[in-house]
Design a protein around this motif. Structure first.
Motif, short mmCIF file in Angstrom:
data_model
loop_
_atom_site.label_atom_id
_atom_site.label_comp_id
_atom_site.label_asym_id
_atom_site.label_seq_id
_atom_site.Cartn_x
_atom_site.Cartn_y
_atom_site.Cartn_z
N ALA A 34 -0.31 0.20 -9.74
CA ALA A 34 -0.26 -1.00 -8.91
C ALA A 34 0.66 -0.78 -7.70
O ALA A 34 0.37 -1.23 -6.59
CB ALA A 34 0.21 -2.20 -9.72
N GLY A 35 1.78 -0.09 -7.94
CA GLY A 35 2.68 0.25 -6.84
C GLY A 35 2.02 1.16 -5.83
O GLY A 35 2.18 0.99 -4.61
N PHE A 36 1.25 2.12 -6.32
CA PHE A 36 0.51 3.04 -5.46
C PHE A 36 -0.47 2.28 -4.57
O PHE A 36 -0.54 2.49 -3.35
CB PHE A 36 -0.24 4.05 -6.32
N LEU A 37 -1.21 1.34 -5.19
CA LEU A 37 -2.18 0.55 -4.44
C LEU A 37 -1.50 -0.44 -3.49
O LEU A 37 -2.06 -0.81 -2.46
CB LEU A 37 -3.11 -0.18 -5.41
N THR A 38 -0.29 -0.85 -3.84
CA THR A 38 0.48 -1.72 -2.95
C THR A 38 0.84 -0.98 -1.65
O THR A 38 0.80 -1.56 -0.57
CB THR A 38 1.78 -2.20 -3.64
N SER A 144 9.96 -3.66 -11.72
CA SER A 144 10.27 -3.56 -10.29
C SER A 144 10.52 -2.11 -9.90
O SER A 144 10.05 -1.65 -8.85
CB SER A 144 11.49 -4.41 -9.95
N ALA A 145 11.23 -1.38 -10.76
CA ALA A 145 11.53 0.02 -10.50
C ALA A 145 10.25 0.86 -10.50
O ALA A 145 10.04 1.69 -9.61
CB ALA A 145 12.51 0.56 -11.53
N LEU A 146 9.38 0.65 -11.49
CA LEU A 146 8.14 1.41 -11.58
C LEU A 146 7.19 1.08 -10.43
O LEU A 146 6.48 1.95 -9.93
CB LEU A 146 7.45 1.15 -12.92
N LEU A 147 7.19 -0.19 -10.02
CA LEU A 147 6.37 -0.57 -8.87
C LEU A 147 6.86 0.15 -7.62
O LEU A 147 6.07 0.61 -6.81
CB LEU A 147 6.44 -2.09 -8.67
N GLY A 148 8.21 0.27 -7.51
CA GLY A 148 8.80 0.99 -6.39
C GLY A 148 8.46 2.48 -6.41
O GLY A 148 8.16 3.07 -5.38
N VAL A 149 8.48 3.07 -7.60
CA VAL A 149 8.13 4.50 -7.75
C VAL A 149 6.68 4.72 -7.32
O VAL A 149 6.37 5.67 -6.58
CB VAL A 149 8.33 4.96 -9.21
N GLY A 150 5.78 3.83 -7.78
CA GLY A 150 4.38 3.94 -7.39
C GLY A 150 4.19 3.77 -5.90
O GLY A 150 3.39 4.47 -5.27
N TYR A 151 4.96 2.84 -5.31
CA TYR A 151 4.88 2.59 -3.87
C TYR A 151 5.31 3.84 -3.09
O TYR A 151 4.65 4.24 -2.12
CB TYR A 151 5.75 1.41 -3.48
N LEU A 152 6.41 4.44 -3.51
CA LEU A 152 6.91 5.65 -2.84
C LEU A 152 5.92 6.80 -2.97
O LEU A 152 5.74 7.58 -2.03
CB LEU A 152 8.28 6.05 -3.42
N ALA A 153 5.30 6.91 -4.14
CA ALA A 153 4.29 7.96 -4.34
C ALA A 153 3.11 7.75 -3.39
O ALA A 153 2.60 8.71 -2.80
CB ALA A 153 3.81 7.95 -5.79
#
Length: 199
Positions: A34-38, A144-153
């Motif tokens: 979800a973070g990646f897609l964000t 929140s942390a995992l969403l951030g990790v996915g976003y950075l990826a």
């Protein structure tokens, strides 16, 4: 375990409708996906995060009830027996009675052992209200942390993809220039050789 590519495909196809059930079954992977897609502006983090938290907490409550009803169902008893709770029953119950909140936060932030703490909380019969409170607190931090990790990826992927396209463009232009130079000099030397032969 669900394949991460399959999770991303489902999220791309059904978006928020499938995010909740996937979070119940496969929390961390779905969270990072979800973070990646964000990062690609496909998901809105303010919509995705509450769904992620709700789905993750729901999955954790299921583990809680496995421990809570350990002596009511054989399959639940089998799970608690495998986790060693039956052998150390008094110690497990006392630990959660004295340090339930801390143990739940620790379990939430330690993914590898998370299930043990969740089942242990139910096994020790700590109140569901207390369980949900501490577990939700830990989930907010972790999700929140995992969403951030996915976003950075995703951001890194976009940067890499942009540089890759830019590099490919440069290589293509460079190749055309080299071909042009080769043709120019080959043609020039061919003309010179012909003149020398005529002389």
């Amino acid at each position: 375990m669900i394949n991460q590519d399959l999770i991303i495909n489902w999220l791309l196809t059904y978006k928020y409708f499938v995010l909740f059930p996937i979070m119940v079954v496969e929390g961390p992977l779905a969270n990072m996906a979800a973070g990646f897609l964000t990062s690609l502006s496909i998901f809105n983090p303010f919509i995705a995060l509450p769904i992620i938290i709700a789905g993750d907490v729901t999955g954790d409550v299921i583990y809680y009830f496995i421990g809570y009803f350990a002596h009511s169902f054989k399959w639940a008893l089998w799970i608690t027996h495998k986790l060693g709770f039956e052998k150390h029953r008094e110690r497990v119950i006392k630990s959660f009675q004295d340090h339930g909140g801390k143990l739940l936060l620790l379990g939430k932030l330690t993914h590898a052992l998370g299930m043990v703490f969740l089942v242990g909380a139910g096994y020790s019969k700590i109140s569901l209200k207390k369980f949900i409170w501490y577990n939700t607190l830990g989930t907010i931090i972790k999700s929140s942390a995992l969403l951030g990790v996915g976003y950075l990826a995703g951001a890194a992927y976009r940067t890499y993809h942009a540089y890759f396209e830019y590099g490919s463009f440069i290589i293509s232009i460079g190749s055309l220039i080299l071909v042009g130079l080769f043709y120019y000099f080959f043609h020039k030397f061919s003309v010179i050789d012909k003149k020398e032969c005529l002389e």
